[in-house]
Design a protein around this motif. Sequence first.
Motif, PDB file in Angstrom:
ATOM      1  N   SER A   4      -5.696  -7.210   9.085  1.00  0.00           N
ATOM      2  CA  SER A   4      -5.147  -8.502   8.296  1.00  0.00           C
ATOM      3  C   SER A   4      -4.001  -9.301   8.991  1.00  0.00           C
ATOM      4  O   SER A   4      -3.304  -8.766   9.890  1.00  0.00           O
TER       5      SER A   4
ATOM      6  N   THR B 247      -9.446  -9.433   7.302  1.00  0.00           N
ATOM      7  CA  THR B 247      -9.420  -9.928   5.938  1.00  0.00           C
ATOM      8  C   THR B 247      -8.078 -10.759   5.608  1.00  0.00           C
ATOM      9  O   THR B 247      -6.747 -10.106   6.179  1.00  0.00           O
ATOM     10  N   ILE B 248      -7.935 -11.793   5.011  1.00  0.00           N
ATOM     11  CA  ILE B 248      -6.611 -12.558   4.724  1.00  0.00           C
ATOM     12  C   ILE B 248      -6.733 -12.871   3.335  1.00  0.00           C
ATOM     13  O   ILE B 248      -7.834 -12.942   2.541  1.00  0.00           O
TER      14      ILE B 248
ATOM     15  N   ARG C 287      -9.621 -14.608  -1.104  1.00  0.00           N
ATOM     16  CA  ARG C 287      -9.792 -13.663   0.021  1.00  0.00           C
ATOM     17  C   ARG C 287     -10.824 -14.545   0.911  1.00  0.00           C
ATOM     18  O   ARG C 287     -11.808 -14.943   0.582  1.00  0.00           O
TER      19      ARG C 287
END
Length: 148
Positions: A73, A110-111, A142
Amino acid sequence: MHFITKKFTELTTTELYEILQIRSKVFVVEQDCVYQDLDGKDQKSLHVIGFKEDKIVAYSRIFKPGDYFQNASIGRVVVSISERKFGFGHDLMKASIKAIEDQYQVIDITISAQVYLQKFYESHGFFKIGESYLEDGIPHIRMDKTNK
């Protein structure tokens, strides 16, 4: 602009102060959002720092898979207000993605992105997952980047 990646324990006190100052100036003051920036996660993340003439003007923190999301992330993506017109946000994202690949040998990321920045993150290969949600009173989504 040049970028370096450091562990929390490698940050100098001056670097840490400048990082917290830029995060506070943008996320708390500019975005008028009262939230707990010092969340205890800085110690387990790596810090991607962008310098322009020895001054920190861009910053993000990255996490290995499982430390924040299931995937690696990127978070706390920030560029000084006065430096945004130079495209340093794009440079910062490229450096952050490369740091994840180099440090963790993974490509899935993933952010939790602020909704208004969706197109910015899409330009770096991220795509929206699900519906928007509030995080610290600001609409977020997301977004994932995969090589599948």
